[in-house]
Design a protein around this motif. Structure first.
Motif, short mmCIF file in Angstrom:
data_model
loop_
_atom_site.label_atom_id
_atom_site.label_comp_id
_atom_site.label_asym_id
_atom_site.label_seq_id
_atom_site.Cartn_x
_atom_site.Cartn_y
_atom_site.Cartn_z
N LEU A 1 -83.78 -26.08 53.59
CA LEU A 1 -84.78 -26.88 54.31
C LEU A 1 -84.17 -27.54 55.54
O LEU A 1 -84.71 -27.48 56.64
N ILE A 2 -83.01 -28.15 55.36
CA ILE A 2 -82.33 -28.81 56.48
C ILE A 2 -81.99 -27.81 57.57
O ILE A 2 -82.22 -28.06 58.75
N ASN A 3 -81.46 -26.65 57.18
CA ASN A 3 -81.11 -25.63 58.17
C ASN A 3 -82.33 -25.11 58.92
O ASN A 3 -82.25 -24.77 60.10
N PHE A 4 -83.47 -25.07 58.28
CA PHE A 4 -84.71 -24.67 58.94
C PHE A 4 -85.00 -25.60 60.12
O PHE A 4 -85.33 -25.15 61.22
N LEU B 1 -83.65 -21.57 61.10
CA LEU B 1 -83.51 -20.46 60.17
C LEU B 1 -84.80 -20.33 59.39
O LEU B 1 -85.53 -21.30 59.22
N ASP B 2 -85.08 -19.14 58.91
CA ASP B 2 -86.34 -18.92 58.23
C ASP B 2 -86.33 -19.49 56.81
O ASP B 2 -85.27 -19.70 56.22
N SER B 3 -87.50 -19.73 56.29
CA SER B 3 -87.65 -20.21 54.92
C SER B 3 -87.49 -19.04 53.95
O SER B 3 -87.49 -17.88 54.35
N ASP B 4 -87.37 -19.37 52.66
CA ASP B 4 -87.28 -18.33 51.65
C ASP B 4 -88.62 -17.61 51.47
O ASP B 4 -88.66 -16.40 51.22
N PHE B 5 -89.72 -18.37 51.57
CA PHE B 5 -91.06 -17.82 51.41
C PHE B 5 -91.99 -18.51 52.40
O PHE B 5 -91.78 -19.67 52.76
N ILE C 1 -101.91 -25.36 57.24
CA ILE C 1 -102.14 -23.97 57.65
C ILE C 1 -100.90 -23.11 57.48
O ILE C 1 -100.97 -21.89 57.62
N SER C 2 -99.77 -23.73 57.20
CA SER C 2 -98.52 -23.00 57.01
C SER C 2 -97.70 -23.73 55.96
O SER C 2 -97.48 -24.94 56.07
N PHE C 3 -97.27 -22.99 54.95
CA PHE C 3 -96.50 -23.57 53.86
C PHE C 3 -95.20 -22.79 53.73
O PHE C 3 -95.21 -21.61 53.41
N ARG C 4 -94.09 -23.45 54.01
CA ARG C 4 -92.78 -22.80 53.93
C ARG C 4 -92.07 -23.33 52.69
O ARG C 4 -91.98 -24.54 52.49
N VAL C 5 -91.56 -22.42 51.88
CA VAL C 5 -90.94 -22.78 50.61
C VAL C 5 -89.45 -22.49 50.70
O VAL C 5 -89.03 -21.42 51.13
N PHE C 6 -88.65 -23.47 50.24
CA PHE C 6 -87.20 -23.37 50.25
C PHE C 6 -86.67 -23.55 48.84
O PHE C 6 -87.13 -24.43 48.11
N LYS C 7 -85.68 -22.75 48.49
CA LYS C 7 -85.06 -22.85 47.17
C LYS C 7 -84.04 -23.98 47.11
O LYS C 7 -83.74 -24.48 46.03
N THR C 8 -83.51 -24.37 48.27
CA THR C 8 -82.49 -25.42 48.29
C THR C 8 -82.81 -26.45 49.37
O THR C 8 -83.48 -26.15 50.37
N GLU D 1 -91.68 -22.69 29.60
CA GLU D 1 -91.06 -23.12 28.35
C GLU D 1 -89.58 -22.81 28.26
O GLU D 1 -88.89 -23.32 27.39
N TYR D 2 -89.05 -21.99 29.18
CA TYR D 2 -87.65 -21.58 29.11
C TYR D 2 -86.75 -22.21 30.17
O TYR D 2 -85.56 -22.36 29.96
N SER D 3 -87.30 -22.53 31.33
CA SER D 3 -86.46 -23.07 32.40
C SER D 3 -87.29 -23.84 33.41
O SER D 3 -88.52 -23.88 33.34
N SER D 4 -86.59 -24.45 34.34
CA SER D 4 -87.26 -25.19 35.41
C SER D 4 -86.44 -25.05 36.69
O SER D 4 -85.25 -24.75 36.66
N GLU D 5 -87.11 -25.27 37.80
CA GLU D 5 -86.46 -25.15 39.09
C GLU D 5 -87.19 -26.04 40.08
O GLU D 5 -88.41 -26.25 39.97
N VAL D 6 -86.46 -26.56 41.06
CA VAL D 6 -87.05 -27.40 42.09
C VAL D 6 -87.17 -26.58 43.38
O VAL D 6 -86.24 -25.85 43.74
N PHE D 7 -88.31 -26.70 44.03
CA PHE D 7 -88.54 -26.07 45.33
C PHE D 7 -88.94 -27.16 46.31
O PHE D 7 -89.49 -28.20 45.94
N PHE D 8 -88.68 -26.89 47.59
CA PHE D 8 -89.06 -27.80 48.66
C PHE D 8 -90.10 -27.08 49.52
O PHE D 8 -89.87 -25.95 49.95
N VAL D 9 -91.23 -27.74 49.75
CA VAL D 9 -92.33 -27.12 50.49
C VAL D 9 -92.62 -27.93 51.74
O VAL D 9 -92.92 -29.12 51.67
N TYR D 10 -92.49 -27.26 52.88
CA TYR D 10 -92.86 -27.87 54.15
C TYR D 10 -94.30 -27.47 54.45
O TYR D 10 -94.60 -26.29 54.63
#
Length: 88
Positions: free
Chosen positions: A57-60, A65-69, A46-53, A32-41
């Motif tokens: 994702l492109i640099n991965f 380079l490693d993902s954020d999560f 069996i493997s889900f990599r999450v990127f904040k930008t 209810e206060y904010s929103s954000e976009v994430f990119f999930v590979y």
């Protein structure tokens, strides 16, 4: 009176298929206060990599380079998205 935090809501609003079992999902996470976009590979479910930008994702893919999560199940990913603290 007890104050409780509501879980985030999230929805995939775009899916790019790299191969049938490998996708990049653009996910809108909001509360209810904010929103954000994430990119999930999603690597074969069996493997889900999450990127904040998008750049992260492109640099991965370019530099390995490693993902954020990183999660090893869809349930772990869903739990993360429903509880992640969003930038104000």
């Amino acid at each position: 009176m007890e104050k409780y935090s509501k879980m985030n809501q999230f929805e995939v609003f775009h899916t790019e298929y790299l191969r049938p079992s490998r996708t990049i999902e653009t996910v809108l996470v909001k509360n209810e206060y904010s929103s954000e976009v994430f990119f999930v590979y999603n690597y074969e479910g069996i493997s889900f990599r999450v990127f904040k930008t998008h750049l992260g994702l492109i640099n991965f893919f370019l530099d390995k380079l490693d993902s954020d999560f990183h999660f090893s199940s869809k349930n772990e990913l869903d739990d993360f998205l429903s509880e992640v603290k969003l930038a104000a």
